[in-house]
Structure formats: structure tokens, C-alpha cells
Design a protein around this motif. Structure first.
Motif, PDB file in Angstrom:
ATOM      1  N   ARG A   3       0.832  -1.199   0.000  1.00  0.00           N
ATOM      2  CA  ARG A   3       0.000   0.000   0.000  1.00  0.00           C
ATOM      3  C   ARG A   3       0.875   1.261   0.000  1.00  0.00           C
ATOM      4  NH1 ARG A   3      -4.770   1.202   4.326  1.00  0.00           N
ATOM      5  NH2 ARG A   3      -5.984   2.528   2.928  1.00  0.00           N
ATOM      6  N   PHE A   4       1.926   1.225   0.774  1.00  0.00           N
ATOM      7  CA  PHE A   4       2.863   2.341   0.828  1.00  0.00           C
ATOM      8  C   PHE A   4       3.487   2.591  -0.549  1.00  0.00           C
ATOM      9  CE2 PHE A   4       7.258   3.837   1.338  1.00  0.00           C
ATOM     10  CZ  PHE A   4       7.015   5.073   1.934  1.00  0.00           C
ATOM     11  N   LEU A   5       3.913   1.523  -1.236  1.00  0.00           N
ATOM     12  CA  LEU A   5       4.506   1.651  -2.572  1.00  0.00           C
ATOM     13  C   LEU A   5       3.503   2.224  -3.570  1.00  0.00           C
ATOM     14  CD1 LEU A   5       6.622  -1.630  -2.808  1.00  0.00           C
ATOM     15  CD2 LEU A   5       7.445   0.707  -2.522  1.00  0.00           C
ATOM     16  N   LEU A   6       2.263   1.791  -3.489  1.00  0.00           N
ATOM     17  CA  LEU A   6       1.226   2.318  -4.385  1.00  0.00           C
ATOM     18  C   LEU A   6       0.987   3.802  -4.119  1.00  0.00           C
ATOM     19  CD1 LEU A   6      -1.361  -0.617  -4.435  1.00  0.00           C
ATOM     20  CD2 LEU A   6       0.170   0.103  -6.275  1.00  0.00           C
TER      21      LEU A   6
END
Length: 132
Positions: A3-6
Motif C-alpha cells: 500500500r505504501f509503494l502504491l
């Protein structure tokens, strides 16, 4: 983690879109300034003449130059175009990587006061770009 990467990708994408949105090339007057390119002046004289006419009309419309300066600059641009053919090779060989456009055009435009004034507007940052 995923989620952080997205979220990071979304932020980067948004930043790049904003940068592209605000680039000067998106402004009509900046695109019309291609009429100041040496090769364009020589190889596409009719097109560059039309673009210059639209360029000065736009600058006049946005009150960056007077209509008198616009008319004079159009006339002077056409005069320069007629004399440029004697210097055809110099214009064709202009090197955008190693030569300075302001110095090069200054040799031909500087005696034409109004034409040189219009050209110099494009050799500095674009404080007026929000009007284009």
C-alpha cells in the motif's frame, strides 16, 4: 508495504503530471516562438512568417507589446526573411547545442528595434506565461 509503494507511485505520478501541466511548451505563444529558430526562418519562410504574425498578435492581445510595436515587428521580420537567404548556410548550420540563439539572432535582429524587442521576450524566463 504494498500500500505504501502504491501511494508513493501515485504521489510521483501526480507530481509529474503537475510539472508537465505547467511547462512553457504547453503555452501557444511559446510554441509559436519556433518562428525564431534559424532553420525554420530559412526552410519554412511562409510558415514561420505566419507563426510570427500570430506570435506578435498574441503578445499585443495580452498587452505585452503595443499594436504599433507588433505591426513594426511583423514588417521587420519580413525584411529580415528577405535578406536571410544571402546567409542561408549560416542559418542552416546553426548548432542548437553549442551556439547561443540570442547572440546569433542579435547579429540579424538587433538593428530592427521592435523585432529585437519581441525576440528578447523569449530569451528570458516567462513571467507572462500565465496569460498565454
Amino acid at each position: 508495504k504494498r500500500r505504501f509503494l502504491l501511494n508513493c507511485q501515485l504521489i510521483i505520478k501526480t507530481i509529474i503530471q503537475k510539472l508537465i501541466e505547467k511547462t512553457p511548451i504547453k503555452y501557444r505563444l511559446v510554441r509559436l516562438a519556433s518562428c525564431l529558430a534559424p532553420k525554420e526562418i530559412v526552410e519554412n519562410s511562409e510558415r514561420s512568417s505566419n507563426r510570427f504574425r500570430l506570435l506578435v498578435d498574441g503578445l499585443s492581445l495580452h498587452k505585452k507589446i503595443s499594436s504599433k510595436v507588433a505591426d513594426s515587428a511583423k514588417f521587420q521580420y519580413n525584411e529580415v526573411q528577405k535578406t536571410v537567404f544571402e546567409k542561408h548556410d549560416e542559418f542552416i548550420k546553426f548548432d542548437y547545442c553549442n551556439d547561443r540563439l540570442d547572440s546569433f539572432l542579435g547579429n540579424y535582429f538587433s538593428e530592427k528595434k521592435d523585432l529585437w524587442h519581441v525576440a528578447k521576450l523569449f530569451f528570458c524566463p516567462f513571467p507572462w506565461s500565465k496569460f498565454c
